[in-house]
Design a protein around this motif. Structure first.
Motif, PDB file in Angstrom:
ATOM      1  N   PHE A 384       0.833  -1.211   0.000  1.00  0.00           N
ATOM      2  CA  PHE A 384       0.000   0.000   0.000  1.00  0.00           C
ATOM      3  C   PHE A 384       0.867   1.260   0.000  1.00  0.00           C
ATOM      4  O   PHE A 384       0.639   2.198  -0.781  1.00  0.00           O
ATOM      5  CB  PHE A 384      -0.917  -0.019   1.233  1.00  0.00           C
ATOM      6  CG  PHE A 384      -1.591   1.294   1.499  1.00  0.00           C
ATOM      7  CD1 PHE A 384      -2.760   1.642   0.826  1.00  0.00           C
ATOM      8  CD2 PHE A 384      -1.063   2.199   2.414  1.00  0.00           C
ATOM      9  CE1 PHE A 384      -3.382   2.866   1.069  1.00  0.00           C
ATOM     10  CE2 PHE A 384      -1.675   3.422   2.667  1.00  0.00           C
ATOM     11  CZ  PHE A 384      -2.841   3.746   1.986  1.00  0.00           C
ATOM     12  N   SER A 385       1.857   1.293   0.884  1.00  0.00           N
ATOM     13  CA  SER A 385       2.672   2.492   1.061  1.00  0.00           C
ATOM     14  C   SER A 385       3.482   2.815  -0.191  1.00  0.00           C
ATOM     15  O   SER A 385       3.661   3.980  -0.543  1.00  0.00           O
ATOM     16  CB  SER A 385       3.611   2.312   2.255  1.00  0.00           C
ATOM     17  OG  SER A 385       2.876   2.163   3.444  1.00  0.00           O
ATOM     18  N   ARG A 386       3.975   1.789  -0.860  1.00  0.00           N
ATOM     19  CA  ARG A 386       4.759   2.030  -2.073  1.00  0.00           C
ATOM     20  C   ARG A 386       3.915   2.766  -3.111  1.00  0.00           C
ATOM     21  O   ARG A 386       4.374   3.749  -3.720  1.00  0.00           O
ATOM     22  CB  ARG A 386       5.258   0.704  -2.644  1.00  0.00           C
ATOM     23  CG  ARG A 386       6.089   0.877  -3.911  1.00  0.00           C
ATOM     24  CD  ARG A 386       6.533  -0.456  -4.452  1.00  0.00           C
ATOM     25  NE  ARG A 386       7.402  -0.285  -5.618  1.00  0.00           N
ATOM     26  CZ  ARG A 386       7.914  -1.281  -6.304  1.00  0.00           C
ATOM     27  NH1 ARG A 386       7.642  -2.540  -5.978  1.00  0.00           N
ATOM     28  NH2 ARG A 386       8.697  -1.038  -7.349  1.00  0.00           N
ATOM     29  N   ARG A 387       2.687   2.290  -3.309  1.00  0.00           N
ATOM     30  CA  ARG A 387       1.799   2.930  -4.301  1.00  0.00           C
ATOM     31  C   ARG A 387       1.462   4.362  -3.895  1.00  0.00           C
ATOM     32  O   ARG A 387       1.538   5.290  -4.708  1.00  0.00           O
ATOM     33  CB  ARG A 387       0.507   2.122  -4.468  1.00  0.00           C
ATOM     34  CG  ARG A 387       0.717   0.727  -5.064  1.00  0.00           C
ATOM     35  CD  ARG A 387      -0.621   0.130  -5.521  1.00  0.00           C
ATOM     36  NE  ARG A 387      -1.628   0.194  -4.474  1.00  0.00           N
ATOM     37  CZ  ARG A 387      -1.865  -0.767  -3.598  1.00  0.00           C
ATOM     38  NH1 ARG A 387      -1.120  -1.875  -3.621  1.00  0.00           N
ATOM     39  NH2 ARG A 387      -2.810  -0.643  -2.697  1.00  0.00           N
ATOM     40  N   GLU A 388       1.092   4.552  -2.619  1.00  0.00           N
ATOM     41  CA  GLU A 388       0.669   5.870  -2.147  1.00  0.00           C
ATOM     42  C   GLU A 388       1.815   6.879  -2.159  1.00  0.00           C
ATOM     43  O   GLU A 388       1.634   8.040  -2.544  1.00  0.00           O
ATOM     44  CB  GLU A 388       0.102   5.753  -0.724  1.00  0.00           C
ATOM     45  CG  GLU A 388      -1.237   5.060  -0.640  1.00  0.00           C
ATOM     46  CD  GLU A 388      -2.307   5.809  -1.422  1.00  0.00           C
ATOM     47  OE1 GLU A 388      -2.447   7.030  -1.210  1.00  0.00           O
ATOM     48  OE2 GLU A 388      -2.986   5.169  -2.252  1.00  0.00           O
ATOM     49  N   LEU A 389       2.986   6.453  -1.745  1.00  0.00           N
ATOM     50  CA  LEU A 389       4.120   7.373  -1.689  1.00  0.00           C
ATOM     51  C   LEU A 389       4.584   7.789  -3.084  1.00  0.00           C
ATOM     52  O   LEU A 389       4.975   8.934  -3.300  1.00  0.00           O
ATOM     53  CB  LEU A 389       5.280   6.733  -0.907  1.00  0.00           C
ATOM     54  CG  LEU A 389       5.066   6.636   0.612  1.00  0.00           C
ATOM     55  CD1 LEU A 389       6.158   5.800   1.255  1.00  0.00           C
ATOM     56  CD2 LEU A 389       5.026   8.042   1.254  1.00  0.00           C
ATOM     57  N   LEU A 390       4.539   6.850  -4.020  1.00  0.00           N
ATOM     58  CA  LEU A 390       4.883   7.204  -5.382  1.00  0.00           C
ATOM     59  C   LEU A 390       3.965   8.290  -5.935  1.00  0.00           C
ATOM     60  O   LEU A 390       4.398   9.237  -6.603  1.00  0.00           O
ATOM     61  CB  LEU A 390       4.825   5.972  -6.286  1.00  0.00           C
ATOM     62  CG  LEU A 390       6.111   5.120  -6.336  1.00  0.00           C
ATOM     63  CD1 LEU A 390       5.843   3.793  -7.065  1.00  0.00           C
ATOM     64  CD2 LEU A 390       7.233   5.887  -7.028  1.00  0.00           C
ATOM     65  N   LYS A 391       2.657   8.180  -5.631  1.00  0.00           N
ATOM     66  CA  LYS A 391       1.687   9.195  -6.072  1.00  0.00           C
ATOM     67  C   LYS A 391       2.006  10.557  -5.455  1.00  0.00           C
ATOM     68  O   LYS A 391       2.027  11.578  -6.127  1.00  0.00           O
ATOM     69  CB  LYS A 391       0.265   8.778  -5.675  1.00  0.00           C
ATOM     70  CG  LYS A 391      -0.275   7.566  -6.403  1.00  0.00           C
ATOM     71  CD  LYS A 391      -1.675   7.260  -5.861  1.00  0.00           C
ATOM     72  CE  LYS A 391      -2.182   5.938  -6.388  1.00  0.00           C
ATOM     73  NZ  LYS A 391      -3.487   5.576  -5.776  1.00  0.00           N
ATOM     74  N   LYS A 392       2.248  10.546  -4.114  1.00  0.00           N
ATOM     75  CA  LYS A 392       2.454  11.791  -3.401  1.00  0.00           C
ATOM     76  C   LYS A 392       3.744  12.483  -3.860  1.00  0.00           C
ATOM     77  O   LYS A 392       3.789  13.712  -3.977  1.00  0.00           O
ATOM     78  CB  LYS A 392       2.510  11.533  -1.888  1.00  0.00           C
ATOM     79  CG  LYS A 392       1.172  11.135  -1.282  1.00  0.00           C
ATOM     80  CD  LYS A 392       1.316  10.857   0.212  1.00  0.00           C
ATOM     81  CE  LYS A 392      -0.021  10.510   0.839  1.00  0.00           C
ATOM     82  NZ  LYS A 392      -0.968  11.653   0.842  1.00  0.00           N
ATOM     83  N   ILE A 393       4.793  11.699  -4.090  1.00  0.00           N
ATOM     84  CA  ILE A 393       6.075  12.293  -4.496  1.00  0.00           C
ATOM     85  C   ILE A 393       5.978  12.904  -5.894  1.00  0.00           C
ATOM     86  O   ILE A 393       6.522  13.985  -6.150  1.00  0.00           O
ATOM     87  CB  ILE A 393       7.183  11.233  -4.441  1.00  0.00           C
ATOM     88  CG1 ILE A 393       7.413  10.806  -2.986  1.00  0.00           C
ATOM     89  CG2 ILE A 393       8.479  11.767  -5.013  1.00  0.00           C
ATOM     90  CD1 ILE A 393       8.303   9.623  -2.801  1.00  0.00           C
ATOM     91  N   LYS A 394       5.291  12.210  -6.800  1.00  0.00           N
ATOM     92  CA  LYS A 394       5.144  12.721  -8.173  1.00  0.00           C
ATOM     93  C   LYS A 394       4.305  13.993  -8.190  1.00  0.00           C
ATOM     94  O   LYS A 394       4.517  14.878  -9.016  1.00  0.00           O
ATOM     95  CB  LYS A 394       4.498  11.663  -9.050  1.00  0.00           C
ATOM     96  CG  LYS A 394       5.469  10.509  -9.367  1.00  0.00           C
ATOM     97  CD  LYS A 394       4.790   9.457 -10.219  1.00  0.00           C
ATOM     98  CE  LYS A 394       5.775   8.316 -10.517  1.00  0.00           C
ATOM     99  NZ  LYS A 394       5.138   7.245 -11.326  1.00  0.00           N
ATOM    100  N   ASN A 395       3.327  14.065  -7.235  1.00  0.00           N
ATOM    101  CA  ASN A 395       2.490  15.275  -7.178  1.00  0.00           C
ATOM    102  C   ASN A 395       3.242  16.433  -6.526  1.00  0.00           C
ATOM    103  O   ASN A 395       2.927  17.573  -6.702  1.00  0.00           O
ATOM    104  CB  ASN A 395       1.206  14.990  -6.395  1.00  0.00           C
ATOM    105  CG  ASN A 395       0.300  14.030  -7.133  1.00  0.00           C
ATOM    106  OD1 ASN A 395       0.376  13.951  -8.369  1.00  0.00           O
ATOM    107  ND2 ASN A 395      -0.543  13.300  -6.422  1.00  0.00           N
TER     108      ASN A 395
END
Length: 395
Positions: A384-395
């Motif tokens: 879960f965290s890998r997916r969510e953090l990738l989204k947040k960092i790209k944003n």
């Protein structure tokens, strides 16, 4: 009032008497004897133990009238009382109480240090001295002098005095009571008002062994053992020393040299190991950098402790400006780290999401960690965290 044999005949171990009273209170059983050699708790000295008609004596105390009350396992069925004292416990108390008087007198003579309080516990005895410091050489001097007085085998007398007689004695501390004033005198050493049990001569103290000294509320608390307990403590110390010497395959007197040599070798090995770990981490970091996704790096370790991977994460986040998510399957723990340049607060992210995976932890904006009860919870959190953090960092 019960006749107190522990004062008139402190070496009495067995006697026959009658029950003056027996009663129950709060599901506990109590008796009062016509005469007793069982000493009640008081003056820093614990109560005696033993049996009455084969019934265990659990506690002994003075009630509000001054009567000696014995708490026992059950009430007796006869009016006659056959009493037996646990002599070893009593004699240890006598050794320590007399030892305390002697030790206190020596401390005052050598360093003008008055004893403020005394406590006799199961493992050791203590006195609190009105001193701010007590160094090892002073402790050695106190111990040596006290034991020399033991070898002189001085008489220890106990007797009662009137207020007029008391005024003529060189007491350091006046008693609070004004009646039945009992004096314990170590011949040629000191006079002290005391209600405890004592040996007849200093030789019966056996030995005084100082254990340690520590600061306590502006005073010095001195720990010590006497007689049988001191001998047992010394024997246990010898056994431990013997086992340590055997581990190093050397004699007892050479063991410190071997330990010092071992410590030097250990430091050398630790230094070499640190260099190896540093080289290994550099290699691991180089390999891991091939896996980064932009500014994000994720990896699960199955061969590193959490402390190791956490240190690696902090170094890599700082050196390569990365947002890192590392985890250890050995300990089911995860860490998120960045160097402060990312817009995702690590502690807040964990707080919002780890509970959904039964995790517990915390941290700050730049670093946070969490632990999980099972491997399944850990892996689910990481996915879960890998997916969510990738989204947040790209944003």
């Amino acid at each position: 009032m019960t006749k107190k044999i522990y004062y008139s005949s402190p070496y009495t171990t067995e006697w026959e008497t009658i029950f003056k009273k027996s009663f129950t209170k709060e599901d506990k059983y109590f008796v009062v004897l016509d005469e007793t050699a069982f000493y009640p708790t008081g003056g820093g000295q614990p109560h005696d133990t033993g049996t009455i008609n084969g019934i265990e004596v659990l506690d002994i105390f003075n009630d509000e009238t001054g009567e000696v009350v014995h708490m026992i396992e059950r009430l007796p069925e006869t009016t006659q009382a056959f009493c037996s004292l646990n002599w070893r416990r009593r004699f240890e108390h006598m050794q320590h109480h007399s030892g305390q008087h002697l030790l206190s007198a020596v401390c005052y003579t050598l360093y003008n240090a008055k004893t403020v309080s005394f406590h006799l516990g199961q493992d050791y005895a203590t006195i609190d001295l009105d001193l701010s410091e007590l160094n090892p050489s002073q402790m050695e001097k106190i111990e040596q002098t006290a034991n020399e007085e033991i070898y002189h085998n001085r008489s220890i007398h106990t007797y009662y005095v009137t207020s007029e007689e008391l005024a003529k004695l060189p007491l350091l501390k006046m008693p609070k009571v004004t009646e039945n004033i009992r004096i314990v005198e170590i011949e040629g050493i000191e006079y002290n008002a005391c209600g405890g049990t004592h040996v007849l001569r200093t030789g019966e103290i056996g030995i005084i062994k100082l254990i340690k000294a520590e600061k306590q509320k502006g005073m010095i608390r001195l720990y010590f053992k006497c007689g049988l307990r001191a001998l047992q403590d010394l024997n246990e110390g010898q056994q431990i020393l013997g086992k340590i010497a055997a581990k190093f395959n050397t004699g007892r007197y050479e063991v410190m040299g071997r330990i010092e040599k071992w410590e030097e070798e250990k430091k050398k090995l630790e230094s070499e190991l640190a260099k190896v770990k540093e080289e290994k981490n550099a290699y691991v970091a180089k390999e891991l950098l091939l896996k980064k996704e932009g500014d994000f790096l994720f990896h699960v370790f199955d061969d590193k402790s959490f402390d190791e991977l956490k240190n690696l994460a902090i170094i890599m986040a700082h050196d390569h400006n990365l947002f890192i998510l590392f985890a250890s399957t050995l300990e089911n723990k995860a860490v998120v780290v960045h160097n402060g340049t990312k817009n995702v607060p690590c502690g807040k992210f964990l707080k919002e999401h780890m509970g959904s995976f039964n995790g517990k932890g915390g941290g700050n904006d730049k670093s946070a960690q969490a632990g999980f009860p099972t491997l399944e919870d850990t892996l689910n959190f990481l996915d879960f965290s890998r997916r969510e953090l990738l989204k947040k960092i790209k944003n």
